[in-house]
Structure formats: C-alpha cells, structure tokens
Design an enzyme around this catalytic site. Structure first.
Site, mmCIF file in Angstrom:
data_model
loop_
_atom_site.group_PDB
_atom_site.id
_atom_site.type_symbol
_atom_site.label_atom_id
_atom_site.label_comp_id
_atom_site.label_asym_id
_atom_site.label_seq_id
_atom_site.Cartn_x
_atom_site.Cartn_y
_atom_site.Cartn_z
ATOM 1 N N LYS A 90 -12.215 27.723 12.796
ATOM 2 C CA LYS A 90 -13.608 27.947 13.206
ATOM 3 C C LYS A 90 -14.262 26.637 13.646
ATOM 4 C CE LYS A 90 -16.305 30.832 10.626
ATOM 5 N NZ LYS A 90 -16.762 31.488 9.364
ATOM 6 N N TYR A 144 -4.821 23.939 12.900
ATOM 7 C CA TYR A 144 -5.226 22.658 13.495
ATOM 8 C C TYR A 144 -4.688 22.523 14.915
ATOM 9 C CZ TYR A 144 -5.865 17.546 13.792
ATOM 10 O OH TYR A 144 -6.231 16.268 14.177
ATOM 11 N N THR A 174 -3.598 7.426 13.849
ATOM 12 C CA THR A 174 -4.491 6.260 13.780
ATOM 13 C C THR A 174 -4.756 5.928 12.315
ATOM 14 O OG1 THR A 174 -5.479 6.905 15.877
ATOM 15 C CG2 THR A 174 -6.779 5.437 14.493
HETATM 16 P P1 NAD Z 1 -11.804 12.630 8.945
HETATM 17 O O1 NAD Z 1 -11.397 13.816 8.169
HETATM 18 O O2 NAD Z 1 -12.010 11.334 8.258
HETATM 19 O O3 NAD Z 1 -13.116 12.928 9.786
HETATM 20 C C1 NAD Z 1 -13.537 14.199 10.179
HETATM 21 C C2 NAD Z 1 -15.032 14.305 9.936
HETATM 22 O O4 NAD Z 1 -15.501 15.587 10.359
HETATM 23 C C3 NAD Z 1 -15.404 14.170 8.461
HETATM 24 O O5 NAD Z 1 -16.500 13.318 8.330
HETATM 25 C C4 NAD Z 1 -15.748 15.608 8.055
HETATM 26 O O6 NAD Z 1 -16.635 15.666 6.964
HETATM 27 C C5 NAD Z 1 -16.323 16.138 9.347
HETATM 28 N N1 NAD Z 1 -16.277 17.593 9.468
HETATM 29 C C6 NAD Z 1 -15.211 18.422 9.238
HETATM 30 N N2 NAD Z 1 -15.545 19.700 9.460
HETATM 31 C C7 NAD Z 1 -16.846 19.685 9.875
HETATM 32 C C8 NAD Z 1 -17.768 20.695 10.248
HETATM 33 N N3 NAD Z 1 -17.412 21.996 10.254
HETATM 34 N N4 NAD Z 1 -19.029 20.325 10.586
HETATM 35 C C9 NAD Z 1 -19.401 19.032 10.571
HETATM 36 N N5 NAD Z 1 -18.574 18.024 10.211
HETATM 37 C C10 NAD Z 1 -17.307 18.350 9.870
HETATM 38 O O7 NAD Z 1 -10.713 12.465 10.102
HETATM 39 P P2 NAD Z 1 -10.529 11.361 11.220
HETATM 40 O O8 NAD Z 1 -9.184 10.800 11.059
HETATM 41 O O9 NAD Z 1 -11.690 10.451 11.266
HETATM 42 O O10 NAD Z 1 -10.503 12.284 12.517
HETATM 43 C C11 NAD Z 1 -11.616 12.405 13.393
HETATM 44 C C12 NAD Z 1 -11.228 13.271 14.583
HETATM 45 O O11 NAD Z 1 -10.125 12.684 15.275
HETATM 46 C C13 NAD Z 1 -10.785 14.687 14.181
HETATM 47 O O12 NAD Z 1 -11.287 15.608 15.137
HETATM 48 C C14 NAD Z 1 -9.274 14.621 14.279
HETATM 49 O O13 NAD Z 1 -8.713 15.866 14.579
HETATM 50 C C15 NAD Z 1 -9.074 13.614 15.404
HETATM 51 N N6 NAD Z 1 -7.748 12.959 15.296
HETATM 52 C C16 NAD Z 1 -7.511 12.031 14.311
HETATM 53 C C17 NAD Z 1 -6.235 11.452 14.223
HETATM 54 C C18 NAD Z 1 -5.905 10.404 13.188
HETATM 55 O O14 NAD Z 1 -4.779 9.916 13.178
HETATM 56 N N7 NAD Z 1 -6.801 10.003 12.334
HETATM 57 C C19 NAD Z 1 -5.229 11.830 15.114
HETATM 58 C C20 NAD Z 1 -5.523 12.801 16.071
HETATM 59 C C21 NAD Z 1 -6.796 13.342 16.168
#
Ligand code: NAD
Ligand code: UDP
Length: 316
Positions: A90, A144, A174
């Site tokens: 969602k 996901y 990352t």
């Molecule tokens: P993270 O889990 O630290 O950050 C995600 C953030 O989104 C959190 O602050 C969480 O509280 C918030 N969140 C989740 N669901 C939510 C909702 N329904 N409404 C509002 N806020 C919500 O992860 P991250 O590593 O910082 O990743 C950030 C983005 O980058 C994500 O979209 C992730 O899919 C993408 N990404 C990250 C990586 C990685 O290696 N870290 C790799 C590919 C993609």
C-alpha cells in the site's frame, strides 16, 4: 529558495538528503510516519526555521504547495518490509499515487526512490536500466519488489498521461551512519556484531555478491538527477559498481574493527539475489561527471565510527 517535500525524510537516506537540501539553502518539509524512521535522525535540523517535520502516512493524501518532491517513504530492509507486507504494498502504490497527485496539482518535479530490487534475481550482469528483471511476483520479497515496480509504472503513466515532471532512480545497496542497528541489513549487522564481539552471521555460502554505495554518493546522485533536463525521466541506476562477496565484506569489517568475532553460517533467505552490480553508464553520462567517490573501506570506517558512538551512548 525552493520548497521541497521529502517523504520518508526521517529515515536513513531521507535524513541525509534533508540535511543536504537544507544546506543548499532550500526549505524542507520532512514527512514521515516513523515506522523505521526516527525523529532523532533529524533532531539537529529542527531548530532551523526552514525545516519542518510532519508526522503523516503517505497512504493518505497530503496537500501543500511545493516545488519538488523526493518520494522515499517505504521501509527498505527485508525484516521491516515483510513485517506488514500488505502495508508495504500500500505504501508503495498509494504513497506514489498520492505524491504524484500532489506533483500534478502544483506542477512540482517528483523523484521516486526505486530500487535495484526491480531487477529481482538478475540473469543479466551487471544490470543496465533496459533490463526488465527476473522477479518472483508471489514470494516474500514481492510486496517490496512488485510494489516498487508498480510505483515505477504509475510514475511513467502520470508522465505520459498528465505530463507530470518525473524522475525515477534505482538505488543499489546503500550504507552509512544512521542505518538502524536492528534492521537486518548486512552492513549494519556485521558492524554491530563485530563491535559487540558476537559472531558475524553469513547467510548461505557467503559467495553471493552486492555492490555497496556510501550514502553521501547516493545523495549527490539524487540531487543531480532531480536537476536533469526536463525530457529526462530515468529510470537511472545509482550505485557503486565495485562488487564484493559477503565473505569479503565480513573480512573487511573484522579487519577494520579488530574484533575477535568469528563467522557463523545461517540459511539463505528465500529469493535472495545471487549477485548484484549496477551498470552506471547512464548516470555517468547524464549526471555531469557523477561518480561514487567513497570506496568501501573509507565508508565502512565512517559507519563503524557512528556505531561505536551509538554503543558508547548505550543505544545498541
Ligand atoms: P528507511 O527504512 O530508513 O527509511 C524509510 C522511511 O520511510 C522511514 O523514515 C519510515 O518511517 C518511512 N515510512 C515508511 N512507510 C511510510 C509511510 N507509509 N508513510 C510515511 N513514511 C513512511 O530506509 P532507507 O534505506 O532510508 O530507504 C529510503 C528509500 O530508499 C526507500 O524508499 C527504499 O525503498 C529506497 N532504497 C533504499 C536502499 C538502501 O540500500 N538503503 C536501496 C534501494 C532503495
Ligand atoms: N546477509 C548476510 N548476513 C546478514 C545479513 C544479510 O549474509 O547478517 C546477506 C543477505 O542474505 C544478502 C546480502 O547479505 O545476500 C545483502 O543483504 P541485505 O539485506 O543487506 O540487502 P539485500 O538482500 O536487500 O540486497
């Protein structure tokens, strides 16, 4: 000065991005439901009058006039995105739709944080943007992987049908300071285990590979992508193409921390990709000389330093 909305702004990557955009002289609205994000990640920004922290869930609409949106809201680690798989799907779909609606209303530019997971367990190596992937639609990672694929579809359709000014980035693994210590990702797991003197958990044989990007390189790539010419939508890979096996990563963490921890082997999670390496030719071409500048050893030192301080403060 631009007004910029960062969803998921209190998370690991989002908090680094907010800091960077604020330092560049912009006004930031950081939106988060604090599922995996923490107010503590952005507490040093809260005194700044150009920074606003808003508790909000992106599955519900949000309206505020902004110039740009970075849509990062979504848990990123398998442990957290599988905790409530339906909510993850969602968040990906409704979150993207709500933010695209906002971008359409205010003619804002919008960047989607997509992922290398859209390539699934790839049978083409390294992965260029044209590769359509090898993704299981009904597995534990699907909420996901397919959620992110569907969000990409929505972004492209808003672009084609409504001329919304979109950018799609595909982020490869990352790491860096402010990762959660308990989210099961390999870099934070190994570092925390090493610092505590626990054994490092290798899933499977440890011969699977990943390419690790330091968070500052990613943030630079994100900002440059947002500022590419209007005609460019992506998708564009952002990652560091230097590839390591999990065994090599474990050895580096052991060497850099000087721990006496050993390795223990655990079962490989289902659908765990065997190898992953970005083809970043497009990023090199489109992002004006962008290149990952921080190599694994230097990035690991900075991340180890962060977790050492967390340990000293009693937070691990
Ligand atoms: P993270 O889990 O630290 O950050 C995600 C953030 O989104 C959190 O602050 C969480 O509280 C918030 N969140 C989740 N669901 C939510 C909702 N329904 N409404 C509002 N806020 C919500 O992860 P991250 O590593 O910082 O990743 C950030 C983005 O980058 C994500 O979209 C992730 O899919 C993408 N990404 C990250 C990586 C990685 O290696 N870290 C790799 C590919 C993609
Ligand atoms: N992994 C591991 N030990 C751990 C955590 C992860 O060996 O304690 C492995 C995992 O099976 C995967 C790789 O490390 O092959 C990267 O896992 P992570 O969850 O960090 O990222 P992703 O699988 O999403 O790329």
């Amino acid at each position: 000065m631009k007004r910029i909305l960062v969803t998921g702004g209190a998370g690991f990557i989002g908090s680094h991005l907010c800091e960077r955009l604020l330092n560049d002289g912009n006004q930031i609205i950081c939106l988060d439901n604090f599922f995996t994000g923490r107010p503590r990640n952005v507490e040093h920004l809260i005194q700044n009058p150009d920074f606003e922290l808003v508790e909000h869930d992106v599955i519900l609409p949000y309206t505020k006039e902004v110039d740009e949106v970075y849509n990062l809201a979504c848990p990123a680690s398998p442990v957290h995105y599988q905790f409530n798989a339906i909510k993850t799907a969602k968040t990906n779909f409704l979150g993207a739709m709500n933010m695209l609606g906002l971008a359409k209303k205010f003619n804002a530019r919008i960047l989607q944080a997509s992922t290398s997971e859209v390539y699934g367990d790839p049978n083409l190596h390294p992965q260029p943007e044209e590769y359509w992937g090898n993704v299981n639609p009904v597995g534990f990672r699907s909420c996901y992987d397919e959620g992110k694929r569907c969000a990409e579809t929505l972004f492209m359709d808003y672009y084609r049908q409504h001329n919304v000014r979109i950018k799609i980035i595909r982020i490869f693994n990352t790491y860096g300071p402010k990762m959660l210590p308990n989210d099961g990702r390999v870099v934070s797991n190994f570092i925390v285990q090493a610092l505590k003197g626990d054994d490092l958990t290798i899933f499977g044989s440890g011969n699977q590979t990943r390419s690790f990007q330091y968070v500052d390189d990613l943030v630079e790539g994100m900002v440059r992508t947002m500022n590419t010419p209007e005609y460019f939508t992506g998708p564009i890979n952002l990652g560091n193409p230097v590839e390591f096996t999990m065994l090599q990563l474990a050895q580096k963490v052991i060497d850099l921390t000087g721990t006496s921890s050993k390795l223990i082997f655990k079962p490989l999670p289902s659908d765990d990709p065997k190898q992953r390496q970005p083809d970043i030719s497009l990023a090199r071409k489109m992002l004006k000389g962008w290149e990952p500048a921080i190599q694994l050893e230097q990035g690991l030192r900075q991340t180890i330093n962060y977790f050492e301080n967390e340990l000293k403060a009693g937070r691990l």
